[in-house]
Write an enzyme that holds these catalytic residues in place. Structure first.
Site, short mmCIF file in Angstrom:
data_model
loop_
_atom_site.label_atom_id
_atom_site.label_comp_id
_atom_site.label_asym_id
_atom_site.label_seq_id
_atom_site.Cartn_x
_atom_site.Cartn_y
_atom_site.Cartn_z
N LYS A 193 0.86 -1.18 0.00
CA LYS A 193 0.00 0.00 0.00
C LYS A 193 0.90 1.23 0.00
CE LYS A 193 -3.51 2.39 2.81
NZ LYS A 193 -4.38 2.28 4.02
N ASP A 234 -15.01 0.46 9.28
CA ASP A 234 -15.43 0.48 7.88
C ASP A 234 -15.53 -0.94 7.29
OD1 ASP A 234 -16.23 1.73 5.52
OD2 ASP A 234 -14.19 1.92 4.76
#
Length: 394
Positions: free
Chosen positions: A5, A103
């Protein structure tokens, strides 16, 4: 092979990276065999960019549903059961170290190997995760259509908000399309109230944005009532579902011959309690009959049980005989650094009006076949849009 990432160098990225790395380090305290969360390897710098290295995983559930066209039918219930059991265990593990994901949605659940059955999954993306008891509204990253009422209202939040998001995700896995396919918070809250009941006063009283969506009543109980569409300033449209029986009916059409469907519906109701204090906990969920009863016994229970689809959802209470699960060895938590509030991204609203046509029969009952076919069409629109997922919305 690893997955990396890359956090591009810009204002606030250092603080965001610190926040996520501290959370990821906490995850290392969990048992790697039962945690069902992504493994964090390390971080490094590439010029001015910060790179986080993770184990390599296959594909997220959102992409998997799109690629296999499962938005038309949903996953088979045995597959939903296996995935959900892993994710409930992940929530239990997170709770033992005081982490809230915030989330949870199909896009943040990765399949380890799509060719391996049954599917193994892991929870990913802890960039907006929070420490229990220290939730910062400004750093919360969430996707509204999966968010609990207390999140939408900016009320007091704890680990229970993850269970709500997992419940909405469970429905989507079983049906193929979202339970609350709305972009505006007013539409979301109005739909939640119709299906599951109004959040209790203790949630509404503490909500920083309750007055935006509710009117306060004096000397009455409940003390709040949601504004009409006219009062809020939006057009009045019919909702996809008008009560929980409609939700159960949708599941009955798409999972018609599935064993354990009644048990799944009961679990779903307990995951989607509008009162976070009444919402089922991960430990309780792991003891639920949907996970513990074998296929043959589930069939026997279904032939003798009553219809669990009751309209008065808030009155349902479940008492489970819960075995004590072993917590991981205690380690002193590290300091978590907050991150900058992300910008809100507004999605395309195309397809929403298609949800309101032709569902009612002459006797004013829901035409499930028409309803299912229409929702499949809208599901294709929603799943193909580039703006399906968005952040914040506060």
């Amino acid at each position: 092979m690893e997955a990396v990432k890359v956090m591009k160098s810009r204002t606030g990225v250092i603080e965001k990276a610190k926040h996520e790395i501290q959370i990821l380090k906490q995850l290392r305290r969990l048992d790697p065999n039962t945690r069902h969360v992504v493994r964090f390897n390390s971080f490094f710098f590439n010029m001015e960019d910060i790179c986080l290295s993770f184990e390599f995983l296959d594909v997220d559930l959102h992409a998997y549903i799109c690629e296999t066209r499962l938005y038309e039918t949903g996953l088979p219930l045995p597959e939903v059961r296996h995935i959900m059991e892993q994710l409930v265990m992940a929530l239990h593990q997170l709770k033992t170290i005081g982490i809230i994901h915030v989330d949870i949605k199909p896009g943040n659940v990765m399949i380890v190997d799509r060719h391996e059955k049954p599917l193994r999954v892991k929870l990913v993306d802890f960039g907006g995760a929070q420490m229990s008891g220290n939730v910062d509204f400004e750093t919360c990253i969430c996707t509204q259509m999966y968010s609990a009422p207390e999140v939408l209202l900016r009320s007091e939040m704890n680990e229970a908000l993850d269970m709500w998001s997992l419940g909405v995700t469970a429905f989507e896995l079983a049906v193929g399309t979202p339970m609350f396919p709305y972009r505006r918070r007013y539409r979301l809250l109005n739909s939640i109230i119709k299906i599951l009941g109004q959040p209790p006063d203790h949630v509404l009283d503490k909500g920083q944005q309750t007055k935006q969506f509710f009117n306060r009543k004096t000397n009455d109980h409940p003390s709040w009532t949601i504004k009409t569409a006219e009062e809020y300033g939006v057009s009045d449209k019919e909702d996809v579902f008008n009560c929980f029986d409609d939700v159960a009916g949708m599941l009955s059409v798409l999972q018609e011959h599935a064993t354990g469907l009644d048990l799944f519906i009961d679990l779903l109701k307990n995951m989607l309690q509008v009162d976070p204090n009444q919402r089922i906990t991960p430990v309780e969920a792991l003891q639920h009959l949907f996970f513990t009863v074998k296929e043959e016994k589930a069939k026997e229970l279904e032939t003798t049980s009553k219809d669990p689809c009751m309209e008065n959802i808030p009155d349902i209470q479940t008492n489970y005989a819960v075995d004590q699960l072993v917590k991981p060895e205690h380690v002193q938590p590290e300091t978590v650094v907050s991150q900058e509030n992300p910008a809100e991204v507004q999605p395309d609203n195309s397809g929403e009006d298609q949800l309101n046509d032709g569902f009612q029969t002459e006797d004013n009952t829901l035409n499930y076949n028409c309803f299912v076919n229409t929702l499949r069409t809208v599901g294709q629109i929603i799943y193909r849009t580039d703006h399906f997922d968005w952040f914040g919305g506060f």
